[in-house]
Design an enzyme around this catalytic site. Structure first.
Site, short mmCIF file in Angstrom:
data_model
loop_
_atom_site.label_atom_id
_atom_site.label_comp_id
_atom_site.label_asym_id
_atom_site.label_seq_id
_atom_site.Cartn_x
_atom_site.Cartn_y
_atom_site.Cartn_z
N PRO A 2 -4.43 5.74 -5.55
CA PRO A 2 -4.52 6.44 -4.25
C PRO A 2 -4.97 7.89 -4.47
O PRO A 2 -4.38 8.62 -5.25
CB PRO A 2 -3.09 6.39 -3.71
CG PRO A 2 -2.37 5.38 -4.54
CD PRO A 2 -3.08 5.32 -5.86
N GLU A 3 -6.05 8.26 -3.80
CA GLU A 3 -6.56 9.63 -3.88
C GLU A 3 -6.07 10.38 -2.64
O GLU A 3 -5.44 9.81 -1.76
CB GLU A 3 -8.09 9.60 -3.94
CG GLU A 3 -8.66 8.91 -5.17
CD GLU A 3 -8.51 9.76 -6.43
OE1 GLU A 3 -8.17 10.95 -6.33
OE2 GLU A 3 -8.75 9.22 -7.52
N HIS A 91 7.75 -5.98 -6.48
CA HIS A 91 7.45 -4.58 -6.78
C HIS A 91 7.87 -3.61 -5.69
O HIS A 91 7.45 -2.47 -5.67
CB HIS A 91 5.95 -4.43 -7.06
CG HIS A 91 5.46 -5.33 -8.15
ND1 HIS A 91 5.86 -5.17 -9.46
CD2 HIS A 91 4.65 -6.41 -8.11
CE1 HIS A 91 5.28 -6.12 -10.19
NE2 HIS A 91 4.55 -6.88 -9.40
N ARG A 109 2.84 -0.75 -10.83
CA ARG A 109 2.73 -0.15 -12.16
C ARG A 109 3.80 0.90 -12.43
O ARG A 109 3.91 1.41 -13.54
CB ARG A 109 1.33 0.40 -12.36
CG ARG A 109 0.30 -0.74 -12.34
CD ARG A 109 -1.09 -0.26 -12.60
NE ARG A 109 -1.24 0.33 -13.91
CZ ARG A 109 -2.35 0.89 -14.35
NH1 ARG A 109 -3.40 0.96 -13.56
NH2 ARG A 109 -2.42 1.42 -15.55
#
Ligand code: ZN
Length: 270
Positions: A2-3, A91, A109
């Protein structure tokens, strides 16, 4: 990853559902994110009202009267608002319960972060050394000109240095440099005032365009199905090595700078 535009779109998407709302409960299923999830999140946050939801760089700041929850999406994090009874996936590490809804952090992650602070935000170790916000009025041509002086590094590397400017990731650095017509290899210190002017406009334009593109998919953040996808930016140069430049037809070139791929047009960017 995500930017800044994705983080900003997430913020805008969830803001109407959390600001002014009381946190009824917090459920942490797994504390093992980039750093262990602060224990204060479950101790201090329940019962608090989210007074505002701000962003600094890629950190989302959930402000309450008792303190601030700092959230970073890391490499693979996403936030979604779901009906309270939605069963968590593997997750889904943290839930903030708001009435009938939960704000759920999914992070396969686990490079994200959820921390708590009661100190002034500007002094927090993660926030204290951040550079200027690209979309704020503080980023002007004069500012860029000033921070590029005395820098031997290439302009692209400086754009990606979060201590100088935050949130200009690799894609947006490449795209902004193309829009401004600036060669990414050019030493930062040699940039003229006029080029700084063009580059600042290009950075703001590129980021705003990406945020607008995200706005169209805003609904995904409040829906239960599907993953919030990354924004489909129609790139000028990024990821287009060997393909004709969309402006002049010259093949787009790919080089590596500071271990990151750079894409540029050798004709349009000088
Ligand atoms: Zn070109």
């Amino acid at each position: 990853m995500p930017e800044l535009p994705e983080v900003e779109t997430s913020r805008r998407g969830i803001m109407p559902y959390v600001v002014g709302e009381r946190v009824a409960g917090v459920l942490v299923r797994d504390r093992r994110l980039r750093w262990p999830v602060s224990a204060e999140i479950d101790r201090r946050l329940p019962g608090q009202t989210i007074e505002s939801l701000d962003r600094r760089a890629k950190y989302m700041l959930f402000n309450t009267a008792a303190g601030t929850m700092i959230l970073h999406l890391g490499m693979s994090g996403s936030l979604r608002l779901l009906p309270r009874e939605t069963p968590p996936g593997k997750h889904d590490h943290i839930d903030l319960v708001f009435g009938e809804r939960v704000l759920r952090l999914r992070d396969p992650r686990r490079f994200g972060a959820v921390l708590w602070t009661e100190a002034p935000l500007a002094t927090h170790p993660l926030l204290a050394h951040l550079g200027v916000e690209p979309l704020s009025r503080a980023l002007t041509a004069a500012h860029l000109h000033a921070i590029t002086r005395g820098h031997r590094s290439a302009i692209k590397q400086l754009l990606m240095d979060g201590r100088r400017i935050v949130g200009v990731g690799n894609i947006y650095a490449c795209e902004s440099l193309f829009v401004a017509g600036v060669d990414p290899r050019r030493p930062a210190r040699g940039l003229s005032r006029a080029r700084c002017e063009r580059l600042v406009l290009a950075i703001k334009l590129t980021l705003r365009k990406a945020i607008r593109a995200g706005g169209a998919s805003l609904r995904d953040f409040v829906r239960s199905d599907g993953e919030p996808g990354h924004f489909q930016l129609r790139a000028w140069v990024y990821g287009r090595a060997g393909l004709p430049c969309r402006r002049c037809g010259t093949p787009v070139r790919r080089i590596v700078q500071a271990q990151r791929a750079t894409f540029y047009c050798p004709r349009c960017q000088r």
